[in-house]
Scaffold this active site. Structure first.
Site, PDB file in Angstrom:
ATOM      1  N   ARG A 228      14.938 -12.079   1.311  1.00 40.12           N
ATOM      2  CA  ARG A 228      13.783 -10.986   0.727  1.00 40.12           C
ATOM      3  C   ARG A 228      13.589 -12.499  -0.834  1.00 40.12           C
ATOM      4  NH1 ARG A 228      18.084  -9.711  -3.110  1.00 40.12           N
ATOM      5  NH2 ARG A 228      19.373  -8.683  -1.340  1.00 40.12           N
TER       6      ARG A 228
ATOM      7  N   TYR B 283      -6.518   3.896 -11.744  1.00 41.15           N
ATOM      8  CA  TYR B 283      -6.695   4.939 -10.378  1.00 41.15           C
ATOM      9  C   TYR B 283      -5.870   5.915 -10.475  1.00 41.15           C
ATOM     10  CZ  TYR B 283      -4.897   4.395  -5.687  1.00 41.15           C
ATOM     11  OH  TYR B 283      -3.939   4.639  -4.112  1.00 41.15           O
TER      12      TYR B 283
ATOM     13  N   ASP C 260      -5.871  -4.406 -13.723  1.00 45.12           N
ATOM     14  CA  ASP C 260      -5.887  -4.143 -11.928  1.00 45.12           C
ATOM     15  C   ASP C 260      -7.135  -4.621 -11.746  1.00 45.12           C
ATOM     16  OD1 ASP C 260      -6.154  -3.666  -9.793  1.00 45.12           O
ATOM     17  OD2 ASP C 260      -4.865  -1.343 -10.112  1.00 45.12           O
TER      18      ASP C 260
ATOM     19  N   LYS D 292      -7.072  -3.418  -0.011  1.00 45.57           N
ATOM     20  CA  LYS D 292      -8.599  -3.464  -0.514  1.00 45.57           C
ATOM     21  C   LYS D 292      -9.219  -4.818  -0.006  1.00 45.57           C
ATOM     22  CE  LYS D 292      -6.659   0.075  -1.785  1.00 45.57           C
ATOM     23  NZ  LYS D 292      -6.603   0.710  -3.310  1.00 45.57           N
TER      24      LYS D 292
HETATM   25  C1  PLP Z   1      -5.192   1.325  -3.548  1.00 48.82           C
HETATM   26  C2  PLP Z   1      -5.059   1.172  -5.617  1.00 48.82           C
HETATM   27  C3  PLP Z   1      -3.786   0.523  -5.324  1.00 48.82           C
HETATM   28  C4  PLP Z   1      -2.476   0.947  -4.977  1.00 48.82           C
HETATM   29  O1  PLP Z   1      -2.135   0.344  -4.521  1.00 48.82           O
HETATM   30  P1  PLP Z   1      -1.356   0.248  -3.156  1.00 48.82           P
HETATM   31  O2  PLP Z   1      -1.919  -0.884  -1.916  1.00 48.82           O
HETATM   32  O3  PLP Z   1      -2.177   1.573  -2.036  1.00 48.82           O
HETATM   33  O4  PLP Z   1       0.080   0.257  -3.639  1.00 48.82           O
HETATM   34  C5  PLP Z   1      -3.471   0.367  -7.288  1.00 48.82           C
HETATM   35  N1  PLP Z   1      -4.914   0.328  -8.213  1.00 48.82           N
HETATM   36  C6  PLP Z   1      -6.543   0.826  -7.765  1.00 48.82           C
HETATM   37  C7  PLP Z   1      -7.769   0.506  -8.583  1.00 48.82           C
HETATM   38  C8  PLP Z   1      -6.323   0.769  -6.572  1.00 48.82           C
HETATM   39  O5  PLP Z   1      -7.639   1.128  -5.711  1.00 48.82           O
END
Ligand code: PLP
Length: 379
Positions: free
Chosen positions: A46, A98, A170, A195
């Site tokens: 972990r 988001y 983000d 992504k």
């Molecule tokens: C998909 C996404 C998230 C969340 O990420 P996960 O990997 O699905 O938990 C956060 N911010 C943005 C801009 C996203 O596109």
């Protein structure tokens, strides 16, 4: 070292025991210790894993960060950043957010006595009236989902610095290939690796990056103490994905530009949202802070109904109707009934997410096939 080289080499070394060029998948939960109380680099799965370490070092180099910690999803990364807050702290958040982030703030952290102010940050001065002695953090996305609004990161960074506020970005939509927010004044960068960084729609993962040693120590503690860590197999897949981030992003951007231009001249289309248009409200800022305009394009139809959008979604053959974005394959989605369904209709229309809005994650297929697919679907 330039980013195209860092993507392939930064933080990575041939395996000392075999010379393997690719980082091995250390699929282990524990590590043999030399003697009771002896110093070691690895104790328990972990808290440390060599495959994860390699990925974290690689990502840090790409974002120009000193520190990187990976988590089991983008949301787990966001959750960890929010755990830096205490009851009564206040957070400034851009109002075009988001959906999952909006949900965790409203449904989880609000209960812990943290206050959130949702603000239109396209004009940085809009932030100023909301700053007070409890303001601890500012949370931003740029470009945003699905409106592809652009915020001036450098200008907002000057405000947060002057008021001693953590500035979190983000950076999922841009990826570190197009935008490096720590260089522009951000304190913390968060990614949904799921992504563009992963890039092949086969991994769910997140990351937090920063240059502040004290914050990094808190992140390291939370990663081990809370335990939302990614597995070694996923770390390996992500390392493999990152090696082609530059070539993928170049094709994503090129294809998205062609799709945006095509849609703009189409007689069934009302509006197209893409930061590369010269008349996009913050185009000049996008040119300054990004190296290209990304792979996302949103548009609306002249026949502004859910049914009209549904017809397009049903007719595409190469674009796939699916959530998520940033993979090599083109995806199509309908924010009003999916990601933004929980936002009241009047609210969502006010920000531009009308009933017919369609969002495209433009993949890296042949552009001729993508345009033909859209031409047929728009019928
Ligand atoms: C998909 C996404 C998230 C969340 O990420 P996960 O990997 O699905 O938990 C956060 N911010 C943005 C801009 C996203 O596109």
């Amino acid at each position: 070292m330039k980013i195209n080289t860092k993507l392939i080499h930064a933080g990575l070394h041939a395996d000392p025991s075999t010379g393997a060029i690719m980082t091995p998948i250390y699929q282990t939960s524990s590590y043999a210790q030399k003697a009771l109380g002896a110093e070691a680099k690895y104790y328990y799965g972990r808290t440390q894993n060599p495959t994860r370490d390699a990925l974290q070092q690689n990502l840090a180099a790409i974002e120009n960060a000193q520190h990187c910690y990976c988590f089991s999803s983008g949301m787990a990364a966001i959750d960890t950043v929010m755990r830096l807050l205490n009851p009564e702290d206040e957070v400034l958040v851009n109002n075009d957010l988001y959906g999952g982030t909006y949900r965790i703030l409203k449904n989880v952290f609000l209960r812990y006595g943290i206050k959130f102010h949702f603000i239109d940050m396209r004009e940085p001065a809009n932030i100023l009236p909301f700053i007070n002695k409890n303001t601890k953090m500012l949370w931003l996305e740029s470009p945003t989902n699905p409106m592809l609004n652009i915020m001036d990161i450098e200008a907002i960074g000057k405000i947060t610095k002057a008021h001693n506020i953590f500035f979190c970005i983000d950076n999922t939509f841009a990826s570190p290939y197009l935008q490096q927010p720590l260089d522009l004044g951000a304190t913390i960068v968060v990614h949904s690796i799921t992504k563009y960084l992963g890039g092949h729609s086969d991994v769910v993962m997140g990351a937090v990056l920063c240059n502040n040693d004290e914050l990094a120590e808190q992140m390291r503690f939370l990663q081990g103490a809370v335990g939302a860590i990614p597995g070694p197999q996923d770390c390996f897949l992500t390392l493999r994905g990152i090696k082609t981030l530059h070539v993928r992003m170049e094709r994503h951007c090129e294809n998205a530009a062609a799709v945006a231009q095509f849609l703009r001249q189409h007689n069934k289309v009302a509006k197209v949202y893409w930061p590369g248009f010269k008349d996009h409200p913050n185009h000049a800022i996008a040119v300054r802070q990004m190296s290209d305009f990304g792979g996302m394009v949103s548009f609306t139809l002249k026949e502004d109904t859910v049914e009209a959008a549904a017809k397009v979604l049903a007719r595409v053959k190469i674009f796939t109707l699916a959530e998520s974005l940033g993979g090599v394959e083109s995806l199509i989605g309908h924010p009003p009934t999916t990601t933004h369904f929980s936002v009241p209709r009047a609210e969502r229309i006010k920000v531009g997410i009308v009933d017919s809005m369609i969002r495209l994650s433009v993949g890296i297929e042949d552009i001729d096939d993508l345009l033909e697919d859209l031409e047929y679907a728009l019928g």
